[in-house]
Design a protein around this motif. Sequence first.
Motif, PDB file in Angstrom:
ATOM      1  N   UNK A   1      -2.158  -0.021   1.516  1.00  0.00           N
ATOM      2  CA  UNK A   1      -1.687   0.702   0.344  1.00  0.00           C
ATOM      3  C   UNK A   1      -0.306   1.319   0.579  1.00  0.00           C
ATOM      4  N   UNK A   2      -0.002   1.682   1.820  1.00  0.00           N
ATOM      5  CA  UNK A   2       1.350   2.192   2.104  1.00  0.00           C
ATOM      6  C   UNK A   2       2.386   1.087   1.903  1.00  0.00           C
ATOM      7  N   UNK A   3       2.044  -0.138   2.292  1.00  0.00           N
ATOM      8  CA  UNK A   3       2.948  -1.267   2.064  1.00  0.00           C
ATOM      9  C   UNK A   3       3.116  -1.530   0.570  1.00  0.00           C
ATOM     10  N   UNK A   4       2.008  -1.429  -0.184  1.00  0.00           N
ATOM     11  CA  UNK A   4       2.071  -1.656  -1.633  1.00  0.00           C
ATOM     12  C   UNK A   4       2.909  -0.587  -2.323  1.00  0.00           C
ATOM     13  N   UNK A   5       2.779   0.675  -1.886  1.00  0.00           N
ATOM     14  CA  UNK A   5       3.562   1.756  -2.467  1.00  0.00           C
ATOM     15  C   UNK A   5       5.051   1.560  -2.176  1.00  0.00           C
TER      16      UNK A   5
END
Length: 301
Positions: A192-196
């Motif tokens: 999710x950090x990569x997606x954000x």
Amino acid sequence: MADLWIPITLFAALMQAVRTALQKHMTASLSTAAVSLARYLYGLPFALAYLALLAVWSSDGGPRLTPAFLVDGAVAGAAQVIASALMVALFRYRNFAVGITYSKTEAIQTAVLSSLLLGESLDAVASFSVAIGAVGIMVISTTGQQYGVGALAKALTARPALMGLASGLGFAVASVYIRSAAHALDGGDDIIRAAATLAYVVSLQTIMLAAYMAVRERAALAALIRAWRPAGLVGLTSVLGSAGWFTAMTLQHAALVKTLGQIEIVATLAISHYIFREPPTKRELFGMALVFAAVITLFRR
């Protein structure tokens, strides 16, 4: 999740090869800026939807923004816009496969920048792998020229080569700051950090390039909007590839991800040969073999 970055990187490389082929097709009727904007403008809805889905599934609501994330993401976005524009411009100079390989020096440039900016150095085997890949790229770049230091110097100082090297530097800067931005977020898992990070960077890139075209290339911007079907495919494949790259670089050293990602050159060569009818030379094939050797060395670490 230790080796999850490997299949993710391979998927990202495949999607990038397809997206690049689609972008080359669009250069026949659209400007460099319009083709570059296609990946951001039409990819943004997919990036936001991907982040929204992950946020819904996340148990803690996802990561929280930090000043370092905002700054690093902005640097990554600007560097990637410049690098992408240079790469698209390369299509007008040399054949499809060789033009793309100039920008693939990003792997060794990423290794250097990661060490200087993030303090992430590579071990001896990984460094050797990156070096082999770089030599493969240099061999490919001298196609049509004589062997030797003079020939290599001439090839690498030609306008297309300089543009490719600059593009590679831009992508290297983007890679390093993408990893830094993702790790600067507070909370959330790596996915999710990569997606954000992806959603933030693509949003900034869309705003930057759309604003430029609204002022300088209004006719080209209108043409891009009319070409929504092929541009939509560029946007979708771009986000799929970028989601892979961002995730892999959050999980693993950016230089290793980019070295494995050089396998994209093989896919690019196949597309170049079968779709654009641009057969590879023996020297190009030798360079591709060196890239394969670099990838194999990575797996034997």
